[in-house]
Design an enzyme around this catalytic site. Sequence first.
Site, PDB file in Angstrom:
ATOM      1  N   LYS A  10      -0.003   3.377  -2.314  1.00  0.00           N
ATOM      2  CA  LYS A  10      -0.788   5.033  -3.184  1.00  0.00           C
ATOM      3  C   LYS A  10      -0.039   6.377  -2.446  1.00  0.00           C
ATOM      4  O   LYS A  10      -1.245   6.924  -2.788  1.00  0.00           O
ATOM      5  CB  LYS A  10      -1.341   4.431  -1.490  1.00  0.00           C
ATOM      6  CG  LYS A  10      -2.654   3.396  -1.986  1.00  0.00           C
ATOM      7  CD  LYS A  10      -3.613   3.171  -0.583  1.00  0.00           C
ATOM      8  CE  LYS A  10      -4.872   1.843  -1.048  1.00  0.00           C
ATOM      9  NZ  LYS A  10      -3.911   0.631  -0.455  1.00  0.00           N
ATOM     10  N   LYS A  62       2.868   6.655   5.079  1.00  0.00           N
ATOM     11  CA  LYS A  62       2.606   5.622   4.597  1.00  0.00           C
ATOM     12  C   LYS A  62       2.749   3.953   4.791  1.00  0.00           C
ATOM     13  O   LYS A  62       3.879   4.449   5.005  1.00  0.00           O
ATOM     14  CB  LYS A  62       1.564   5.586   2.726  1.00  0.00           C
ATOM     15  CG  LYS A  62       0.828   5.133   2.409  1.00  0.00           C
ATOM     16  CD  LYS A  62      -0.534   5.277   2.924  1.00  0.00           C
ATOM     17  CE  LYS A  62      -1.500   4.296   2.439  1.00  0.00           C
ATOM     18  NZ  LYS A  62      -1.233   2.955   3.440  1.00  0.00           N
ATOM     19  N   SER A  93      -6.523   4.054   4.581  1.00  0.00           N
ATOM     20  CA  SER A  93      -5.493   2.980   3.371  1.00  0.00           C
ATOM     21  C   SER A  93      -6.758   2.316   2.950  1.00  0.00           C
ATOM     22  O   SER A  93      -6.278   0.973   2.088  1.00  0.00           O
ATOM     23  CB  SER A  93      -3.933   1.856   3.553  1.00  0.00           C
ATOM     24  OG  SER A  93      -3.670   1.681   2.770  1.00  0.00           O
ATOM     25  N   SER A 137       0.850  -1.353  -0.415  1.00  0.00           N
ATOM     26  CA  SER A 137      -0.598   0.111  -0.127  1.00  0.00           C
ATOM     27  C   SER A 137       0.823   1.308   0.100  1.00  0.00           C
ATOM     28  O   SER A 137       0.704   2.127   0.404  1.00  0.00           O
ATOM     29  CB  SER A 137      -1.141  -0.002   0.701  1.00  0.00           C
ATOM     30  OG  SER A 137      -1.821  -1.035   0.912  1.00  0.00           O
TER      31      SER A 137
END
Length: 380
Positions: free
Chosen positions: A57, A221, A119, A54
């Site tokens: 992202k 993140k 997320s 993730s």
Amino acid sequence: MRLLLVLLIAVASAFPALAQANFETKARFAVLMDYESGTVIFQKDADTRLEPASMTKLMTLAVVFHELRAGRISLDDQFFVSENAWRTGGAASGGSTMFAVLNSQIRVEDLIRSVIIQSGNDAAIVLAEGIAGTEGTFASMMNELARELGLDGSHFTNATGLPDPDEYSTARDLADLGRYLIREFPEFYHYFSEPEMEWNRIKQANRNSLIEVGIGVDGLKTGHTQAAGYGAVISTAQGDRRLVAVVHGLGSMRERAEEGRKLLTWGMRAFERFEAYPNGSVVAYADVYGGASGSVGLVGKGEIALYLPRGSRDCLSASVHYVGPLLPPVSAGQRVAELRVFCNDQLVQSAPLFAAEDVPQGDLVRRASDALKKLALGWL
């Protein structure tokens, strides 16, 4: 402060992966980068391909922020939740999700907050489809921007980070991407430090647990897949200094948080800053074969400041590494080398070096002269 500068020529690769011996981490991949200069203070398999999960992202957000700044979308625009977004990234998928309702419409700002805080895979797909029509077209936009940013170790096939053998990045690229987002889009950075978000009457905490432990972490993140393990791109600011860190390949959320905290704390406390090379100053020269000039100056991108272990001023040496000789044309601003700083033969820091000026191809006499020189030195 003066450094003993030794010019070396790397023949295998321009920027081989290196690891320092004075800090240990359980992370399989790690980078610690000074935000202002981009200088790497610590690295472990920084240029080895990894599954970004993730953390992908961040590139999704970079494209979204570009579209917002260009005025092609606004925070108040409403994007449609398609069946693909709902099925691939929604509650039924079993992954991280916003719990978006099929066939509903959601504001761009809420989708951005979900991508960062929750997320949300569904939120990422909705953004991709709302901007580009399909996630595949959006992935092409991600790759185009990655090339513009010089993220040469990265390739993206989706907006979520869901597993795909053709989607990959490196710890260094992820750190550079995090630094880019902080620098270029300060108006959106506050979203990264929001502690929680509620959607569809479901409240979820920010998956970056370090934002609440009191060490100044305010982004960026996290990521996880079964194959890749747990990772995070993290940033912290204390006083007038900011660090960006990447840890990845860890065994649990708790281990991810602990290794990230240790790396950031070590970076903040164990170093002192020295001004080594002012903006525009030539660090060294690299040979150019067949160019209008036989060499090119190497400079940092802005000032090169050194963050060195406290009490280490008398142990320093430095070297410049590049694959050489360089071949023309060489363009001003092109990354061509790396400065490495050592303390008692242990690597403590590295920084990219760039060509200070253009070096076009030389005339026939220059090329012939360089060919003879190259033959004499055994380069041919």
